[in-house]
Every structure is written in C-alpha cells, then in structure tokens.
Scaffold this motif. Structure first.
Motif, PDB file in Angstrom:
ATOM      1  N   PRO A   6      75.354   9.395 112.408  1.00 20.20           N
ATOM      2  CA  PRO A   6      76.599   8.670 112.156  1.00 20.20           C
ATOM      3  C   PRO A   6      77.810   9.595 112.269  1.00 20.20           C
ATOM      4  CG  PRO A   6      74.980   8.247 110.429  1.00 20.20           C
ATOM      5  CD  PRO A   6      74.437   9.347 111.272  1.00 20.20           C
ATOM      6  N   ASP A   8      80.384   9.746 110.558  1.00 25.46           N
ATOM      7  CA  ASP A   8      80.829  10.237 109.250  1.00 25.46           C
ATOM      8  C   ASP A   8      79.738  11.018 108.517  1.00 25.46           C
ATOM      9  OD1 ASP A   8      83.307   9.004 109.670  1.00 25.46           O
ATOM     10  OD2 ASP A   8      82.581   7.116 108.810  1.00 25.46           O
ATOM     11  N   TRP A 113      64.590   7.956 106.602  1.00 24.29           N
ATOM     12  CA  TRP A 113      64.992   6.861 107.478  1.00 24.29           C
ATOM     13  C   TRP A 113      63.798   6.595 108.383  1.00 24.29           C
ATOM     14  CZ3 TRP A 113      68.002  10.921 106.047  1.00 24.29           C
ATOM     15  CH2 TRP A 113      69.172  10.612 105.372  1.00 24.29           C
ATOM     16  N   LYS A 117      67.058   4.370 111.749  1.00 21.08           N
ATOM     17  CA  LYS A 117      68.354   3.692 111.676  1.00 21.08           C
ATOM     18  C   LYS A 117      69.161   4.284 110.530  1.00 21.08           C
ATOM     19  CE  LYS A 117      66.475  -0.624 113.384  1.00 21.08           C
ATOM     20  NZ  LYS A 117      66.211  -2.032 113.056  1.00 21.08           N
ATOM     21  N   PHE A 118      70.079   5.164 110.871  1.00 21.61           N
ATOM     22  CA  PHE A 118      70.874   5.823 109.839  1.00 21.61           C
ATOM     23  C   PHE A 118      71.869   4.882 109.174  1.00 21.61           C
ATOM     24  CE2 PHE A 118      69.706   9.562 112.489  1.00 21.61           C
ATOM     25  CZ  PHE A 118      68.943  10.207 111.535  1.00 21.61           C
ATOM     26  N   SER A 119      72.108   3.719 109.757  1.00 20.85           N
ATOM     27  CA  SER A 119      73.000   2.748 109.110  1.00 20.85           C
ATOM     28  C   SER A 119      72.284   2.026 107.969  1.00 20.85           C
ATOM     29  CB  SER A 119      73.527   1.736 110.130  1.00 20.85           C
ATOM     30  OG  SER A 119      72.451   1.047 110.736  1.00 20.85           O
ATOM     31  N   ASN A 120      70.946   2.092 107.930  1.00 21.73           N
ATOM     32  CA  ASN A 120      70.185   1.523 106.820  1.00 21.73           C
ATOM     33  C   ASN A 120      70.125   2.517 105.668  1.00 21.73           C
ATOM     34  OD1 ASN A 120      69.684  -0.585 108.534  1.00 21.73           O
ATOM     35  ND2 ASN A 120      67.513  -0.151 108.805  1.00 21.73           N
TER      36      ASN A 120
END
Length: 141
Positions: A6, A8, A113, A117-120
């Motif tokens: 990500p 950020d 993870w 999926k790093f957004s999870n």
C-alpha cells in the motif's frame, strides 16, 4: 509473484502503522522431472526434446521435487534467512501450483495477510497459515 505494498504502508487493520526492517521472498516451486524405466532421472539435450515426457509426468500432479527459490538448499545453511533480535521481518511467500502451509517453528506471524490482500485486515498470531496454489501471502514476524 507480484505484491504491491500500500502507498501508505502496512497497517494492523485498525489504521495503526506497521513497520518492518527487512523483507524476504520465498518462492515455492514444484518440479516434474521424467524418470527412465530404472527410476533414474532422465536428461535431455533441449527443453523441446523433454516436452512429451515432462507433460506426462505433470499430468499426474505428483511433483518429483518441491523446492524453495528454485533449488535445493536455497534457504538453508549459508542461504538461511536471518534477522537480528528485535527486527521485524516481512515474509512474502508464493506457491505456483499446490496449496502450502508456512509454519514458523517457535514463533508466530504477528500479522498475516493470507491472501496477499494488504487492503484486508491481517490475521494475528498465526503459527501456520494457508497459501493457496497460484497465489501469494505475507506475514510480519
């Protein structure tokens, strides 16, 4: 495997930043090497010459070798993955063909993870996790 971190940085799923000191990549591959009638591994002058025999071995879905990072011993001895006490290590693990279950002996993936999926939000405190065949995952230890 391609995993995009990500913009950020990583977080714990609640917005708190996670840091790591080093990243290690582990690629797990299955190899299918044909054998002759005596059970010895065959050799060929070219990949094209090996194609028919190799395809037959692959259709049985039983690899003759399972290796990490392309060869036997790639992660042991002088090639061992090392870190200093107190460092955080991000381990990225991909598996090209079959399911795999990375397991930290004597430790836990602090943040995992499993599906890459790093957004999870990551799972926490896992000693073993599941990497689906054809995918990649990551663990912060």
């Amino acid at each position: 495997a391609v995993m995009v971190l990500p913009r950020d940085g990583l977080n714990d799923g609640r917005g708190h930043a996670l840091r790591y000191d080093r990243v290690y990549y582990i690629g797990e591959q299955d190899l299918y090497v044909p054998r002759d009638e005596k059970g010895n591994f065959k050799s060929y002058d070219s990949p094209g010459e090996a194609y028919t025999d190799t395809e037959e071995v692959m259709r049985k879905l039983i690899p003759t070798h399972v290796v990490f990072n392309g060869k036997v011993g790639a992660l042991t001895g002088k090639n061992a993955l090392t870190a200093n006490v107190g460092e955080n290590v991000l381990i990225v693990h991909s598996q090209a063909n079959r399911d795999s279950r990375p397991h930290l002996i004597g430790g836990h993936g602090d943040y995992v993870w499993e599906t890459g999926k790093f957004s999870n939000a990551p799972e926490t405190g896992l000693e073993t996790w599941f990497i689906r065949g054809g995918s990649a995952g990551a663990a912060l230890y």
